[in-house]
Design a protein around this motif. Structure first.
Motif, short mmCIF file in Angstrom:
data_model
loop_
_atom_site.label_atom_id
_atom_site.label_comp_id
_atom_site.label_asym_id
_atom_site.label_seq_id
_atom_site.Cartn_x
_atom_site.Cartn_y
_atom_site.Cartn_z
N PRO A 61 67.26 8.84 21.24
CA PRO A 61 66.18 7.55 21.17
C PRO A 61 65.38 7.53 20.19
O PRO A 61 64.52 6.39 19.77
N ILE A 62 64.90 8.74 19.43
CA ILE A 62 63.83 8.76 18.56
C ILE A 62 64.31 8.12 17.26
O ILE A 62 63.66 7.20 16.61
N LEU A 63 65.70 8.47 17.02
CA LEU A 63 66.26 7.67 15.74
C LEU A 63 66.61 6.13 16.32
O LEU A 63 66.79 5.29 15.37
N GLY A 64 67.17 6.02 17.59
CA GLY A 64 67.39 4.73 17.72
C GLY A 64 66.19 3.76 17.59
O GLY A 64 66.36 2.53 17.27
N GLY A 65 65.25 4.10 18.12
CA GLY A 65 63.90 3.38 18.10
C GLY A 65 63.49 3.29 16.50
O GLY A 65 63.09 1.98 16.22
N TRP A 66 63.85 4.00 15.66
CA TRP A 66 63.43 3.84 14.21
C TRP A 66 64.32 2.72 13.59
O TRP A 66 64.14 1.87 12.81
N LYS A 117 68.29 3.36 25.18
CA LYS A 117 67.06 3.67 26.30
C LYS A 117 65.54 3.32 25.91
O LYS A 117 64.99 2.69 26.61
N SER A 118 65.17 3.75 24.57
CA SER A 118 63.93 3.34 24.45
C SER A 118 63.71 1.76 23.98
O SER A 118 62.63 0.99 24.07
N ALA A 395 50.89 11.32 33.96
CA ALA A 395 50.96 11.94 32.63
C ALA A 395 50.83 10.65 31.75
O ALA A 395 50.02 10.72 30.48
N MET A 396 51.82 9.77 31.83
CA MET A 396 51.82 8.59 31.06
C MET A 396 50.61 7.80 31.14
O MET A 396 50.16 7.12 30.04
N THR A 412 53.79 9.20 23.54
CA THR A 412 54.63 8.95 24.60
C THR A 412 56.08 9.51 24.21
O THR A 412 56.61 10.02 25.13
N GLY A 413 56.54 9.51 22.89
CA GLY A 413 57.77 9.55 22.46
C GLY A 413 57.68 11.20 22.60
O GLY A 413 58.91 11.67 23.12
N ILE A 414 57.07 12.07 22.18
CA ILE A 414 56.89 13.43 22.26
C ILE A 414 56.58 14.00 23.46
O ILE A 414 57.59 15.10 23.98
N TYR A 415 55.93 13.15 24.51
CA TYR A 415 56.17 13.64 25.92
C TYR A 415 57.45 13.57 26.50
O TYR A 415 58.01 14.44 27.28
#
Length: 489
Positions: A61-66, A117-118, A395-396, A412-415
């Motif tokens: 999802p990190i790449l998908g968000g980008w 997902k994101s 936490a969020m 949030t993404g790193i969490y």
């Protein structure tokens, strides 16, 4: 007073969210059982593959968000992700004599999950103005919809797999994702005001090819890349690289924002505690599922309950307990003590530890009587599900209170990376202890020893957190009078 209605588009987002959870959790409930029963994987191999898959779905999802931010927009990214997940489930639902098709199917689902997902949450956010008070209600509705899908999925897919075969269960998960996509596409007219594809960016030439050419190439290569990672058990190396990059980002934020450094350290500690919690919680899909399949008496009124159905207990507990807590607990003031946050974390870990101790007791009872109790198993899983409400939401909320522009989303993404990808990978490492213990002990005794250790370690962590909270409280109260005296002087 009449409550303003939600935007019409939200109902199409909720529909695809329900079916996405249905497809993901339906397949997840079957995977470890399919690997051990149908493919004949030993426990160590099956647990490694399961944890690698569960870890990678939180990396992509990190790449998908980008990609969504710069090229496709959230809506098109969601559509592309849903198509890939449907394709992955179709490949998984086709009977094959080779394991390579299994790895390919999981890789395609991983890629689809990354795009979906994101961006589904970001798409929902686009429906509201910045100060629209309906936003919280919309996200609550999306969260509840996901839980509905995760409750129904193990039941439907588990029964389909038992009655008609494993591949029918996997295919049903794919059909669910396709149904959700069709419903979502039918509401296209309600998404006209959301950000679409950036055609200029797609046509911009970089290194010979236009951006759309690189995107197509990446979508073709990525499934092969993840197939190789799964087949050779290399997912840990990729995860290590991503974690190094994430740690550098956190360090950079701390350096550039010294005024927030104390709050940032608190969030880092919450990430560590949250990761510990999810390492324990994710045992439900691997070691706990194998224990249920082999040692729990699953007969109820002369009917054998499929092992996959127990995956619904967690989601049901989250739904029921969430409603109860919302009714019982009154809203707190605007200022929330950091100590109170840690006490909530301690409460969640206590429930998790209690759940594992109950499973350990059940395993010992099973060792004496031949089979473990289904009722005690359900009670332990319900405690673990209830525990979730004291971890991620807390936490969020703490992360969003930082109110640092351009940083909240990154943290949030790193969490999510820590509590999703890292926790799932570590959960596989921890679950390997069940296979090691069986070398020198009976299988059910090995599981009992493992559950007992998990419970004991968790309760030790709770004691440590409570002790630190008490010390911090004492230090705070003792320093306050001194500060007041110095002011009077």
């Amino acid at each position: 007073m009449k409550t303003p209605s939600q935007p019409r588009a939200i109902y199409y987002i909720v529909a695809i969210q329900i079916w996405e959870y249905f497809s993901f959790y339906g397949m997840r409930a079957l995977l470890i059982l399919y690997l051990t029963h149908q493919l004949g994987f030993d426990d160590s191999h099956a647990i490694s593959l399961f944890s690698a898959y569960a870890s990678l779905v939180y990396v992509t999802p990190i790449l998908g968000g980008w990609i969504a931010d710069r090229l496709l927009g959230n809506r098109m990214a969601v559509i592309a992700g849903a198509l890939l997940m449907t394709l992955g489930h179709v490949v998984l639902g086709v009977e094959s004599d080779t394991t390579w098709s299994l790895y390919l199917a999981l890789a395609i689902i991983i890629c689809g999950y990354g795009l979906f997902k994101s961006n589904i949450s970001c798409l929902l956010g686009e429906l509201y103005d910045r100060d629209d008070h309906r936003r919280d209600g919309g996200f609550s509705l999306l969260y509840a919809a996901g839980n509905v899908g995760s409750i129904v999925a193990p039941v439907a897919c588990g029964l389909a797999a038992q009655w008609y075969g494993w591949h029918v269960g996997f295919a049903l998960a794919g059909i669910g994702m396709f149904i959700g996509l069709m419903i979502f596409l039918s509401g296209h007219r309600h998404f006209r005001d959301t950000r679409g594809v950036d055609k200029a960016a797609l046509q911009r030439v970089t290194f010979v090819l236009p951006a759309w050419g690189w995107l197509v190439a990446m979508l073709c290569v990525a499934p092969l890349f993840f197939t190789l990672l799964l087949e050779n058990d290399w997912s840990g190396y990729l995860l290590a690289l991503v974690c190094v990059f994430a740690a550098q980002m956190v360090a950079r934020i701390m350096i550039t924002s010294p005024e927030h450094r104390r709050a940032l350290w608190q969030i880092v500690l919450l990430m560590v505690a949250g990761t510990l919690f999810w390492v324990l919680a994710q045992q439900g899909g691997s070691s706990i599922s194998l224990f249920i399949d082999r040692f729990v008496n699953r007969h109820w009124f002369n009917v054998e309950v499929p092992t996959a159905l127990f995956q619904s207990v967690n989601a049901i507990a989250v739904m029921v307990a969430g409603v109860v807590l919302a009714w019982l607990i009154r809203p707190e003031g605007s200022v929330r003590s950091v100590l109170r946050v840690w006490l909530k974390f301690a409460a969640g870990l206590t429930l998790m530890g209690a759940g594992f101790m109950l499973l350990a007791l059940n395993a010992r009872q099973g060792e004496l009587h031949g089979q473990a109790s289904m009722g005690m198993m359900i009670a332990g899983l319900a405690l673990m599900g209830f525990a979730e409400l004291f971890i991620d939401p807390v936490a969020m909320a703490q992360i969003t209170r930082l109110n640092m522009p351009g940083v909240t989303g990154v943290l949030t993404g790193i969490y999510m990376l820590a509590t999703g990808a890292v926790a799932n990978w570590l959960a596989g490492v921890v679950a390997q202890r069940t296979t090691e213990s069986q070398i020198s002990d009976s299988a059910i005794a090995a599981y009992g020893h493992f559950f007992s250790q998990m419970g004991e370690w968790t309760l030790v962590c709770v004691a440590l957190i409570v002790a630190l909270v008490i010390c911090a409280r004492l230090l705070f109260t003792s320093s306050t009078p001194r500060m007041q005296e110095s002011r009077h002087d």
